[in-house]
Design a protein around this motif. Structure first.
Motif, PDB file in Angstrom:
ATOM      1  N   MET A 128      77.815  -6.003  39.545  1.00 15.66           N
ATOM      2  CA  MET A 128      78.367  -4.893  38.766  1.00 15.66           C
ATOM      3  C   MET A 128      77.261  -3.962  38.275  1.00 15.66           C
ATOM      4  N   LEU A 129      76.039  -4.493  38.229  1.00 14.37           N
ATOM      5  CA  LEU A 129      74.907  -3.707  37.722  1.00 14.37           C
ATOM      6  C   LEU A 129      73.979  -3.260  38.846  1.00 14.37           C
ATOM      7  N   THR A 130      74.413  -3.444  40.088  1.00 13.27           N
ATOM      8  CA  THR A 130      73.557  -3.078  41.222  1.00 13.27           C
ATOM      9  C   THR A 130      74.036  -1.746  41.808  1.00 13.27           C
ATOM     10  N   PRO A 131      73.224  -0.701  41.707  1.00 19.00           N
ATOM     11  CA  PRO A 131      73.652   0.605  42.242  1.00 19.00           C
ATOM     12  C   PRO A 131      73.846   0.537  43.763  1.00 19.00           C
ATOM     13  N   LEU A 167      74.362 -18.110  45.218  1.00 17.00           N
ATOM     14  CA  LEU A 167      73.970 -18.047  43.801  1.00 17.00           C
ATOM     15  C   LEU A 167      74.492 -16.784  43.120  1.00 17.00           C
ATOM     16  N   ASP A 168      74.981 -16.934  41.887  1.00 14.87           N
ATOM     17  CA  ASP A 168      75.366 -15.727  41.154  1.00 14.87           C
ATOM     18  C   ASP A 168      74.098 -14.960  40.786  1.00 14.87           C
ATOM     19  N   GLY A 169      74.252 -13.642  40.761  1.00 16.87           N
ATOM     20  CA  GLY A 169      73.089 -12.791  40.508  1.00 16.87           C
ATOM     21  C   GLY A 169      72.336 -12.431  41.764  1.00 16.87           C
ATOM     22  N   GLN A 170      72.807 -12.923  42.922  1.00 15.03           N
ATOM     23  CA  GLN A 170      72.089 -12.631  44.179  1.00 15.03           C
ATOM     24  C   GLN A 170      73.049 -12.145  45.262  1.00 15.03           C
ATOM     25  N   LEU A 171      74.140 -11.500  44.835  1.00 13.61           N
ATOM     26  CA  LEU A 171      75.172 -11.126  45.815  1.00 13.61           C
ATOM     27  C   LEU A 171      74.609 -10.285  46.957  1.00 13.61           C
ATOM     28  N   VAL A 172      73.910  -9.214  46.615  1.00  8.84           N
ATOM     29  CA  VAL A 172      73.480  -8.269  47.652  1.00  8.84           C
ATOM     30  C   VAL A 172      72.452  -8.910  48.576  1.00  8.84           C
ATOM     31  N   TYR A 173      71.479  -9.587  47.975  1.00 12.94           N
ATOM     32  CA  TYR A 173      70.432 -10.246  48.778  1.00 12.94           C
ATOM     33  C   TYR A 173      71.053 -11.301  49.692  1.00 12.94           C
TER      34      TYR A 173
END
Ligand SMILES: NC(=O)c1ccc[n+]([C@@H]2O[C@H](COP(=O)([O-])OP(=O)(O)OC[C@H]3O[C@@H](n4cnc5c(N)ncnc54)[C@H](OP(=O)(O)O)[C@@H]3O)[C@@H](O)[C@H]2O)c1
Length: 230
Positions: A83-86, A134-140
């Motif tokens: 949600m915080l990743t542009p 892992l949560d916090g690593q969706l895009v990667y």
């Protein structure tokens, strides 16, 4: 052998290792080379720019004629809630982690076909963040999931050319990419690994040598995770 992303980190260590073993190594990065060796050739190239990427492979063909193996290592990570990743960040991550890997594999295939080896190889560098989701690593993790799926499909599409395609899924290794990782995130990742210690560069060498050499001549379409992830 061609290794992408050799200015720092894992790519640099791998290049130096294979140079020490007598290989001719071709490397690249956007910034200038940090490796001095007579058998090393560096290209300053942004792999997310397809014209620059193609120009590098044209030069490799002119100077070396062929490739025996390719390691798609250049990549980057972002650690953030989606949600915080542009969107721009997301596209940049996919540009280097997925599209550049695809472009390099496409151009490299033409040079791998010119090798005298019966079996040549493409090795894609991935991450345990894929099976761990892992949560916090969706895009990667999503970009590297795409790399792993490409590995499986490409292995079939290139099999008739004698090219094997595999991936190596790495746990946290201390490099520029991970030096700012919070201690808590590092500890959490270590707690999930079966082997309860940090992955060192020496832990990568055997698997990379195996997957890029003809000793793995009957292995293709696989992703090998280090450290024990299941
Ligand atoms: N370190 C870890 O814990 C870890 C864990 C799992 C997976 N991995 C994967 O391992 C690979 C290497 O990671 P690392 O930790 O060694 O990272 P790193 O130290 O940041 O190295 C990345 C390399 O890629 C190059 N690069 C980045 N963007 C590029 C571009 N657009 N065009 C050309 N070269 C580019 C960089 O050089 P320039 O900046 O000069 O372009 C640098 O040489 C990555 O695919 C990463 O996802 C790492």
């Amino acid at each position: 052998m061609l290794i992408t992303g050799t200015r720092t980190g894992i790519g640099k260590s791998l290049a130096e290792h294979f140079l020490g073993r007598g290989y001719t190594v071709i490397g690249c990065s956007r910034r200038s080379s940090t490796i001095e060796h007579p058998a090393y050739r560096h290209f300053e190239v942004d792999l997310t720019e397809s014209q620059q990427l193609k120009r590098m492979f044209r030069a490799v063909r002119q100077e070396f004629g062929h490739l025996d193996s390719v390691v798609n290592n250049a990549g980057t990570a972002t650690m953030n809630h989606f949600m915080l990743t542009p969107e721009e960040t997301t596209r940049k991550i996919f540009d280097i982690n997925f599209f550049a890997m695809l472009g390099c594999s496409r151009e490299a295939t033409k040079l791998l076909q010119r090798s005298e080896r019966a079996s040549t190889s493409i090795l894609n560098i991935s991450t345990v963040a894929v099976p761990w989701a892992l949560d916090g690593q969706l895009v990667y993790a999503a970009s590297k999931s795409a790399v792993e799926q490409a590995t499986r499909v490409m292995s079939k599409e290139l099999a008739s050319f004698g090219i094997r395609v595999n991936a190596l899924g790495l746990p946290i290794v201390r490099t520029v990419l991970t030096r700012t990782l919070p201690d808590e995130a590092r500890a959490n990742a270590l707690a999930r690994q079966t082997i309860d210690r940090m992955c060192e560069f020496d832990d990568l060498v055997g698997p990379v040598e195996f997957l890029t050499s003809e000793r793995s001549g009957f292995v293709t379409g696989e992703t090998l995770y280090l450290g024990g992830v299941h």
